[in-house]
Design a protein around this motif. Structure first.
Motif, mmCIF file in Angstrom:
data_model
loop_
_atom_site.group_PDB
_atom_site.id
_atom_site.type_symbol
_atom_site.label_atom_id
_atom_site.label_comp_id
_atom_site.label_asym_id
_atom_site.label_seq_id
_atom_site.Cartn_x
_atom_site.Cartn_y
_atom_site.Cartn_z
ATOM 1 N N GLU A 1 -4.814 -4.091 -11.717
ATOM 2 C CA GLU A 1 -4.457 -2.941 -9.488
ATOM 3 C C GLU A 1 -3.095 -2.166 -9.204
ATOM 4 N N ARG A 2 -2.562 -2.464 -10.043
ATOM 5 C CA ARG A 2 -1.120 -1.205 -10.221
ATOM 6 C C ARG A 2 -1.814 -0.055 -9.972
ATOM 7 N N SER B 1 -7.611 -5.251 -6.419
ATOM 8 C CA SER B 1 -6.382 -6.026 -5.195
ATOM 9 C C SER B 1 -7.573 -6.949 -4.968
ATOM 10 N N PHE C 1 -7.795 -9.001 -8.309
ATOM 11 C CA PHE C 1 -6.895 -9.401 -9.654
ATOM 12 C C PHE C 1 -5.930 -11.354 -8.920
ATOM 13 N N GLN C 2 -6.386 -11.101 -7.178
ATOM 14 C CA GLN C 2 -6.304 -12.144 -7.034
ATOM 15 C C GLN C 2 -7.195 -13.521 -7.075
ATOM 16 N N TYR D 1 -8.815 0.912 -3.949
ATOM 17 C CA TYR D 1 -7.863 -0.429 -4.702
ATOM 18 C C TYR D 1 -8.078 -1.402 -3.788
ATOM 19 N N ASP D 2 -8.522 -1.736 -2.172
ATOM 20 C CA ASP D 2 -9.013 -3.142 -1.921
ATOM 21 C C ASP D 2 -9.313 -3.868 -3.243
ATOM 22 N N LYS E 1 -3.403 0.554 -8.249
ATOM 23 C CA LYS E 1 -2.289 0.917 -6.582
ATOM 24 C C LYS E 1 -1.695 2.702 -6.686
ATOM 25 N N SER F 1 -4.626 -7.728 -13.455
ATOM 26 C CA SER F 1 -2.979 -7.926 -12.179
ATOM 27 C C SER F 1 -2.114 -5.870 -12.894
#
Length: 358
Positions: A121-122, A142, A145-146, A138-139, A125, A118
């Motif tokens: 990912e922050r 992300s 994180f998912q 970035y993808d 971003k 998390s």
């Protein structure tokens, strides 16, 4: 020579006496024949239409309204047993706890990974907004994180399965495990049964299928009691079984007093149509023949054979469907030795009502 003559004389006299006796006997038989056939006295009754509630007797089986085998969805050692065998349990009540130390550790690890993903990912971003990294980088952050979030959720779901709860209220049976038992999804822990309502499953011959509908109230008895219970049909199969030519149905009965047990045999009495002008005859009046049944009717002083088709039976009577009419005098007792056209004398008797109206 004299002795021989005496023997001949005695032989002639004996033959003559025998011939005379036979002539006299034949004359007496001739007199009896000339006197006419012997008239047989039989019992009879005059047919009268009666109200008849047609029904059929079939066998069924009692089943619990809800019944399952309690199993653990995860493997592990039993840590606690929270029910008593044969006791009532309520929906949502904790029944069993499987040791979850290993899953707790896995969840802690997954949550740490999720927290790190998390944060990554922050940061990605923020860098993307400053155009310091590409969209692809970035993808990837992300997606990590998912993935970490899904892994934590999966372990949390497995952890929740270590607590086994009752899916519905009912009576729990005898357990097959003990404290410390290693259980797997294939291990049967106990059975949970809801017996407040019981189902009765039975099959009806296809020729009666159109006379039965949802909402029909039936009666039944069990082998361990003479008490008569009531049940209501609530479901009917949409098709006839082509092997047995029967239609399966299911009824439900109130069992809150716990007088009945699932799995028991049930003798079902299923009501059909009510006939207002049924013709009923005593069962002993019917004579079995190769192609069905036959009955004797009194006409002009003689017994006349009539082939009939029969319908439903009661304990002592049978409904006749064809070739008889109200007002006919049928012969009921002493008919087995009769022949068609034999002269008879009928002794009319008053029979108690043969109908099975309740």
């Amino acid at each position: 020579m004299k002795v021989k003559q005496i023997v001949y004389i005695l032989l002639v006299v004996g033959i003559g006496a025998l011939i005379a006796y036979r002539i006299k006997s034949n004359a007496e038989i001739g007199k009896n024949v000339d006197s006419g056939p012997r008239i047989t006295t039989v019992s009879g009754m005059i047919l009268k239409p009666q109200v008849f509630k047609d029904n059929i007797a079939i066998s069924g089986t009692l089943e619990a309204d809800e019944q399952i085998e309690i199993r653990s969805e995860v493997s592990g050692v039993v840590e606690s047993i929270n029910f008593k065998e044969g006791s009532k349990v309520t929906q949502g009540q904790v029944l069993l706890k499987v040791n979850d130390i290993e899953l707790q550790a896995q969840l802690s690890k997954a949550q740490t990974a999720k927290k790190l993903a998390s944060e990554n990912e922050r940061r990605a971003k923020l860098l993307l907004e400053k155009q310091a990294i590409s969209q692809e980088e970035y993808d990837i952050a992300s997606a990590d994180f998912q993935s970490a979030s899904s892994e934590a959720d999966l372990i949390a779901a497995q952890l929740s399965k270590t607590t086994i709860r009752a899916p519905f209220s009912g009576t729990i049976g005898l357990r097959s495990i003990s404290m410390g038992t290693y259980v797997t999804p294939s291990t049967v822990i106990a059975k949970l049964v809801n017996t407040d309502d019981l189902k009765i499953t039975f099959s009806v011959p296809e020729k009666y299928a159109s006379q039965v509908s949802v909402g029909t109230v039936l009666t039944f008895t069990t082998s361990d009691s003479e008490e008569e219970y009531k049940a209501t049909i609530y479901a009917i199969d949409p098709e006839v079984d082509i092997t047995t030519r029967t239609l399966r149905m299911r009824a439900i009965t109130d069992n809150r007093e716990n007088g009945l047990y699932p799995g028991a045999y049930a003798s079902v009495k299923l009501p059909l149509a009510t006939i207002n002008d049924a013709l009923l005859v005593p069962s002993e009046a019917l004579i079995p023949v190769q192609n069905g049944k036959r009955i004797f009717v009194y006409q002009n002083g003689k017994a006349k054979e009539v082939d009939v088709q029969i319908g439903a039976r009661t304990g002592k009577a049978v409904r006749v469907l064809t070739n008889l009419h109200a007002g006919d005098t049928i012969l009921t007792y002493g008919v087995m030795a009769l022949k068609d056209g034999a002269p008879v004398e009928v002794k009319l008797e008053e029979f108690e009502s043969l109908t099975n109206v309740q």
